[in-house]
Structure formats: structure tokens, C-alpha cells
Scaffold this active site. Structure first.
Site, PDB file in Angstrom:
ATOM      1  N   GLU A  41       2.021  20.547  -7.779  1.00 12.32           N
ATOM      2  CA  GLU A  41       1.607  19.222  -8.217  1.00 12.32           C
ATOM      3  C   GLU A  41       0.254  19.365  -8.910  1.00 12.32           C
ATOM      4  OE1 GLU A  41       3.719  16.303  -4.924  1.00 12.32           O
ATOM      5  OE2 GLU A  41       1.577  16.770  -4.721  1.00 12.32           O
ATOM      6  N   ASP A  52      -5.841   8.102  -2.132  1.00 10.87           N
ATOM      7  CA  ASP A  52      -6.301   9.383  -1.613  1.00 10.87           C
ATOM      8  C   ASP A  52      -7.453   9.218  -0.634  1.00 10.87           C
ATOM      9  OD1 ASP A  52      -4.642  11.326  -3.076  1.00 10.87           O
ATOM     10  OD2 ASP A  52      -5.580  10.428  -4.833  1.00 10.87           O
ATOM     11  N   TYR A 167       9.801  12.004  -2.665  1.00  9.54           N
ATOM     12  CA  TYR A 167       8.610  12.310  -1.897  1.00  9.54           C
ATOM     13  C   TYR A 167       8.503  11.294  -0.763  1.00  9.54           C
ATOM     14  CZ  TYR A 167       3.617  13.583  -1.241  1.00  9.54           C
ATOM     15  OH  TYR A 167       2.412  14.015  -0.750  1.00  9.54           O
TER      16      TYR A 167
END
Length: 264
Positions: A41, A52, A167
Site C-alpha cells: 500500500e 489515521d 479490506y
């Protein structure tokens, strides 16, 4: 080529490109590939990485201070592709950098650079019609995030829109390492597999061989991100690649040892 897993279990490795510099990123990525990563990635640094945790936020800040751009990430992808023709390359980005470049230009440049797919972390599947059309036309896989809180109807839409793999986010919240994996990660994988035959990779929080072994009992692959970025942060640039390579080799070795123990 499209995203695929050559190993079982598969390993997806995330790197914030440009942290601490693009040369180190390239060496870290090549070390990860040598250590058995099936998919890389390529994290595009962004000024507001709201999904994040603090480790990847700091990495984005460092990369942006050096002026790392989406164009730089795509040039890096081209360099990696020249040296590693079989690895899967996935651009991992927020939507804004892609829109600023232009989705059509991004898709064409990414494909020409050897990129296999794209994951846009803040693009919900319900609003992705234009994105999907452009990426499909360019021959790029589209990976979407599925969360434990997603109802079945939404998981079905995510599964149908995804190419390469799905994912599965192991927990709600932001990225970051943790001691224990959420118990609902396995439930989420089983729910996703009701709607697709694509591989399912689990991420968010995987940082130990035990995590890797646990996740790959029920998922097709594990995604490791924050633990890699933290290693890079704690290492000197010249030693970051070897540190990451040793770490990822240890993750997979733990799984191998677990399998050997089970067969005795």
C-alpha cells in the site's frame, strides 16, 4: 496485472511514501517485498489524515514537509514496478489529492506507472460511481473498507464494488497498534464472505506475530501499517529497510511455526 496474493496467508504492507524521504521509502518497500509482502500500500501523505492515528499522522507531516506529492508517489510506484514485477501495488490515499490531480489523469498515470489498484479511505461506496467508472476504464482495481458497524446491505455494496480484495477494518476508530484484536474481526470477515469470493484482508492494529497468526486463521491476508511506519520513525534512514524486513520476516515466521506446532 491485478491485485492478488501469492502466499497463503497473504501479507499487505503499508508505507507512507516520502517518510523520511523517497529513497528510504523505496528501500523499505523493496525490503518488505523480499520479506514476503504480496501487496504494497503506497500511502499518499495528506494534511488531514482523519482516519489515521498519531503514528501515521506524524509520517504524513514529515513527508509533506519534504514536499512529497501524489506525482512523487506514482513515480516511486514506477521504480518499484521495474524491480518487482509480481508484487501488487495499491495507491492508498484520501480523495483530495486524486481530485486535485484529476481522477482521469490520476488513473491513466497510475496505470502507466504499474499500479494495480486504488483505495480511497474517505470515499464511501455510496458516492463512488464516478470514481468506479474512471478506475474501471483504466483497468485499476478498486478496494473499499468494510467496518464492523456496516449493515449487511452496505457490505454487499462494498463487496460488489471491490476488485482485488476487500479490506476489513478490525475495529472502529483510527489506525494504530494495539495489544488485542477486536473479537468482531472474524465475524466481519464471515459476513463479507457471504457476498463475495474475493479475498478478505484484515487491518488496523496488527503488530505482532500472534496477531498475524490469529487473523490469518479466518482471513485471507493481514494488513500491517502502523507497526511498519513506527519502525521507520524509530530507525535511522539507512537502517529502516533492514528493520522493516526483519520485522515482516518475523511475522510470517511466527505463522509458519504455529502451523508446524499444529501438525505435530
Amino acid at each position: 496485472m491485478s491485485l492478488r496474493f501469492s502466499h497463503h496467508p497473504g501479507l499487505v504492507a503499508y508505507v507512507t511514501c516520502g517518510d523520511p524521504n523517497l529513497t528510504t521509502s523505496r528501500e523499505v518497500i523493496l525490503a518488505a517485498i523480499r520479506a514476503g509482502a504480496d501487496v504494497i500500500e503506497l500511502g499518499v501523505p495528506f494534511s488531514e489524515p482523519v482516519a489515521d492515528g498519531p503514528v501515521i499522522q506524524r509520517a504524513s507531516e514529515r513527508a509533506l514537509r519534504h514536499g512529497t506529492s501524489l506525482s512523487d508517489v506514482l513515480r516511486l510506484a514506477k521504480e518499484i514496478r521495474a524491480q518487482a514485477p509480481e508484487v501488487g501495488l495499491l495507491v492508498f490515499s484520501y480523495l483530495n489529492p486524486l481530485v486535485r490531480m484529476g481522477l482521469g489523469k490520476f488513473a491513466a498515470t497510475a496505470k502507466e506507472s504499474g499500479v494495480d489498484g486504488v483505495l480511497v479511505t474517505d470515499l464511501p461506496v455510496e458516492e463512488a460511481a464516478d470514481h468506479l467508472g474512471i478506475m474501471r476504464k483504466a483497468g485499476l482495481d478498486t478496494v473499499f473498507l468494510a467496518a464492523p458497524t456496516s449493515p449487511d446491505e452496505r457490505l454487499k455494496a462494498i463487496a460488489e464494488a471491490s476488485r482485488g480484495f476487500v479490506y476489513a477494518v478490525s475495529r472502529t476508530g483510527v489506525t494504530g497498534t494495539r495489544q488485542d484484536l477486536a473479537a468482531d474481526a472474524s465475524t466481519l470477515v464471515y459476513r463479507i464472505k457471504k457476498f463475495t469470493d474475493l479475498p478478505v484482508a484484515v487491518g488496523f492494529g496488527i503488530s505482532t506475530p500472534q496477531h498475524f497468526a490469529e487473523v490469518t486463521r479466518f482471513a485471507d491476508a493481514a494488513v500491517v501499517g502502523t507497526a511498519i511506519v513506527q519502525l521507520i520513525e524509530q530507525s535511522k534512514p539507512e537502517s529502516a529497510a533492514s528493520a522493516v524486513g526483519e520485522f515482516l520476516t518475523g511475522l510470517r515466521a511466527g505463522t509458519t511455526q504455529s502451523a508446524k506446532t499444529t501438525t505435530k
